[in-house]
Design an enzyme around this catalytic site. Structure first.
Site, PDB file in Angstrom:
ATOM      1  N   HIS A  78       0.823  -1.207   0.000  1.00 15.36           N
ATOM      2  CA  HIS A  78       0.000   0.000   0.000  1.00 15.36           C
ATOM      3  C   HIS A  78       0.859   1.261   0.000  1.00 15.36           C
ATOM      4  O   HIS A  78       0.435   2.298  -0.507  1.00 15.36           O
ATOM      5  CB  HIS A  78      -0.947  -0.004   1.209  1.00 15.36           C
ATOM      6  CG  HIS A  78      -2.211  -0.756   0.952  1.00 15.36           C
ATOM      7  ND1 HIS A  78      -2.821  -1.558   1.882  1.00 15.36           N
ATOM      8  CD2 HIS A  78      -2.990  -0.839  -0.153  1.00 15.36           C
ATOM      9  CE1 HIS A  78      -3.925  -2.082   1.363  1.00 15.36           C
ATOM     10  NE2 HIS A  78      -4.039  -1.672   0.134  1.00 15.36           N
TER      11      HIS A  78
ATOM     12  N   ASP B 219       0.623 -18.260 -14.255  1.00 11.80           N
ATOM     13  CA  ASP B 219       0.649 -19.708 -14.080  1.00 11.80           C
ATOM     14  C   ASP B 219       0.913 -20.426 -15.402  1.00 11.80           C
ATOM     15  O   ASP B 219       1.610 -21.440 -15.437  1.00 11.80           O
ATOM     16  CB  ASP B 219      -0.668 -20.201 -13.476  1.00 11.80           C
ATOM     17  CG  ASP B 219      -0.631 -20.175 -11.946  1.00 11.80           C
ATOM     18  OD1 ASP B 219       0.469 -20.267 -11.378  1.00 11.80           O
ATOM     19  OD2 ASP B 219      -1.699 -20.054 -11.331  1.00 11.80           O
TER      20      ASP B 219
ATOM     21  N   GLU C 187      -4.999 -21.121 -17.898  1.00 13.34           N
ATOM     22  CA  GLU C 187      -3.700 -20.959 -17.238  1.00 13.34           C
ATOM     23  C   GLU C 187      -2.953 -22.274 -17.117  1.00 13.34           C
ATOM     24  O   GLU C 187      -1.925 -22.339 -16.433  1.00 13.34           O
ATOM     25  CB  GLU C 187      -3.892 -20.311 -15.863  1.00 13.34           C
ATOM     26  CG  GLU C 187      -4.928 -20.984 -15.002  1.00 13.34           C
ATOM     27  CD  GLU C 187      -5.286 -20.179 -13.762  1.00 13.34           C
ATOM     28  OE1 GLU C 187      -4.445 -19.391 -13.302  1.00 13.34           O
ATOM     29  OE2 GLU C 187      -6.408 -20.348 -13.254  1.00 13.34           O
TER      30      GLU C 187
ATOM     31  N   CYS D 177      -5.210 -11.532 -18.217  1.00 17.59           N
ATOM     32  CA  CYS D 177      -5.224 -10.897 -16.895  1.00 17.59           C
ATOM     33  C   CYS D 177      -3.936 -11.140 -16.118  1.00 17.59           C
ATOM     34  O   CYS D 177      -3.819 -10.724 -14.969  1.00 17.59           O
ATOM     35  CB  CYS D 177      -6.427 -11.371 -16.079  1.00 17.59           C
ATOM     36  SG  CYS D 177      -6.399 -13.120 -15.639  1.00 17.59           S
TER      37      CYS D 177
END
Length: 539
Positions: A188, A453, A429, A500
């Site tokens: 963060h 992956d 994947e 993605c």
């Protein structure tokens, strides 16, 4: 002149004096507790005080970094309300007879280690959040120690680490950049740096004993370097680059609200990958056209029991409502492998990356899967929600999933819940899914290629194994050929296909993906405008 390399978490280049904070940590006082319930009451009171502090930080972050910055500290408040976290502190006090400060510090470290041991970078980065909030609570319980952490002039902060609360506490005009020994790209603190446009590096191997406040440094967030005491030629080159960078930043900001399309008009959707409800604000801040990957497993981690249907429903509902009609693709739980939760009773596996994980758990323990699907289907009536299933290797798995989905929808309708069956897609994947993607495309509404992956399974290389880093090549011909095959098979059956994984944000490959016919690229929010710029420059 001394130059060191680290990992860049926020782009930009600055030249200025450094500030090295004096943060020598005092040991928490070792006190034997006899009245444990009174000590627990003291912890409860301290939690309320910390919440007040966090609200003040959230207000400050709202001014400095916008809604998404404030959301970080709102998430901290939720952590302080987490029953598992608080009960773990109380248990330590009762069983070990230690002070609340000791219990908070020890509990924070245990929870942090849980996250730090995960493979997923986003989840690893949450370890710093747990430490930050636990240290804040422990310090308050132990007397509220303060540290010298405020530069008097605009400076480059060089430190062992930098927490989000420390960063927001500083006067923004006094932070030129920062370089830390610890930290991660997905923390963060890194997110705040990107939102506040502060050049930043982590994992810089600097010896803090060799530098001091007042030295001059150049932080290069593009090259991932920090240069101490640069010579005159280096300074002049840096000043020219700083001027050019400012002009480029202004051009990127001008792309907000613009369409992501090539010069010939081919539209590409650029979505955001997020790991929690709080990241929605960050996605919107960067003008995401949708959420291409919402990692739902964060709802299952760091707790002692399964989240209820109602808990999940409320989170999914809020996410789709906040996205206001933009597509939200939620991945069903991907527990297992590096992401462990003891209450799943997975056990120890020799090769967890290829073990009992993701959809395999869902099909072996369908009662868990059904609860999540019920929450998702109920939430789907509040916005543009799609569901995505990970780690698919066969048509039979997909058919089983779709049968369960039909049964869940029928159950909800029979019980009188407003619901609908959203679009259902799968992640490609595994090499197996690639090779049968022609048949899989007949069963689902969309594909999303998880390149992380897919790369490690295809190359037979653990991407976290530093000894094999030289062999790990996400640009390998085999990977690119597999992506092309998946796109062709998807389009042959009239369904969309996105990427993605990390390759989606690799601007060296953006043009190639567009020419392959990829419909959607889902990336970290910080990369949205850069990918949009790249797409718009394609002839």
């Amino acid at each position: 002149m001394m130059q060191l390399s680290g990992k860049a978490v926020s782009g930009g280049i600055v030249l200025g004096p450094i500030f090295v904070p004096d943060r020598k940590k005092e040991q928490i006082h070792c006190v034997r507790i006899t009245d444990t319930e009174a000590e627990i009451d003291r912890v409860r009171a301290a939690v309320k005080q910390v919440k007040v502090q966090l609200q003040a930080l959230a207000d400050r972050a709202l001014e400095e970094a916008g809604e998404s910055g404030a959301a970080i500290f709102e998430a901290y408040e939720l952590m302080l309300e987490d029953a598992d976290y608080l009960e773990a502190i109380y248990d330590d006090i009762r069983m070990e007879k230690v002070s609340g400060a000791r219990a908070a510090a020890a509990t924070g470290e245990r929870f942090a280690e849980l996250f730090a041991g995960m493979e997923d970078e986003y989840m690893r980065a949450r370890a710093a959040d747990v430490r930050d909030i636990s240290e804040r609570l422990a310090d308050l319980l132990d007397g509220g120690r303060e540290t010298d952490f405020f530069p008097e002039e605009p400076s480059v902060i060089v430190a062992d680490d930098l927490s989000p609360s420390e960063m927001v506490s500083l006067d923004r005009s006094k932070i030129l950049a920062f370089a830390t020994i610890q930290g991660s790209v997905g923390s963060h603190t890194a997110i705040l740096a990107r939102m506040m446009n502060i050049p930043a590096l982590v994992e810089v191997p600097v010896n803090l004993e060799e530098i001091h406040t007042g030295m001059i440094a150049v932080v290069d967030g593009f090259e991932g370097t920090v240069t101490f005491e640069p010579d005159e030629d280096f300074r002049l080159q840096t000043e020219k680059r700083m001027k050019k960078e400012q002009e480029q930043l202004q051009r990127l900001e001008s792309l907000k609200g613009r369409k992501t399309a090539t010069k010939s008009g081919k539209k590409i959707d650029v979505y955001a990958n997020i790991g929690s409800e709080d990241d929605v604000a960050y996605a919107l801040e960067n003008d995401a056209e949708g959420i291409g990957l919402f990692r739902s497993e964060f709802l299952y981690l760091g707790r002692r029991d399964f989240p209820t249907e109602e808990e999940q429903f409320q989170v999914y509902k809020r996410v789709v409502q906040r996205m206001a009609g933009r597509k939200v693709i939620i991945r069903t739980l991907d527990i297992g492998g590096d992401k462990q939760a003891d209450y799943f009773n997975i056990g120890i596996e020799e090769n967890p990356a290829m073990g009992y994980r993701a959809v395999r758990i869902c099909l072996k323990q369908p009662e868990i899967f059904r609860i999540q699907l019920r929450a998702l289907f109920r939430a789907s009536v509040f916005g543009n929600l799609s569901v995505m299933y990970p780690m698919i290797i066969s048509e039979e798995e997909v058919r089983q999933i779709l049968r369960i989905a039909e049964e869940v929808q029928a159950e909800l309708e029979a019980e009188g819940y407003p619901c609908q069956c959203p679009e259902q897609g799968i992640m490609i994947e595994t090499p197996a899914a690639v090779m049968v993607s022609d048949e899989l495309a007949e069963l689902v509404d969309f594909f999303s290629i998880g390149t992380n992956d897919l790369t490690q399974y295809t190359l037979a290389i653990d991407r976290q194994n530093e000894r094999l880093a030289d062999y790990y090549d996400p640009h390998h011909k085999a990977i690119l050929r597999m992506i092309r095959m998946v796109v062709e098979n998807a389009h042959k059956h009239g369904i969309r296909v996105g990427i993605c994984g990390e390759l989606g944000a690799d601007t060296e490959l953006t043009e190639e993906f567009v020419r392959m016919g990829v419909d959607e690229l889902s990336v970290a929010p910080s990369m949205i405008l850069k990918v949009r710029k790249t797409v718009r420059e394609i002839s």
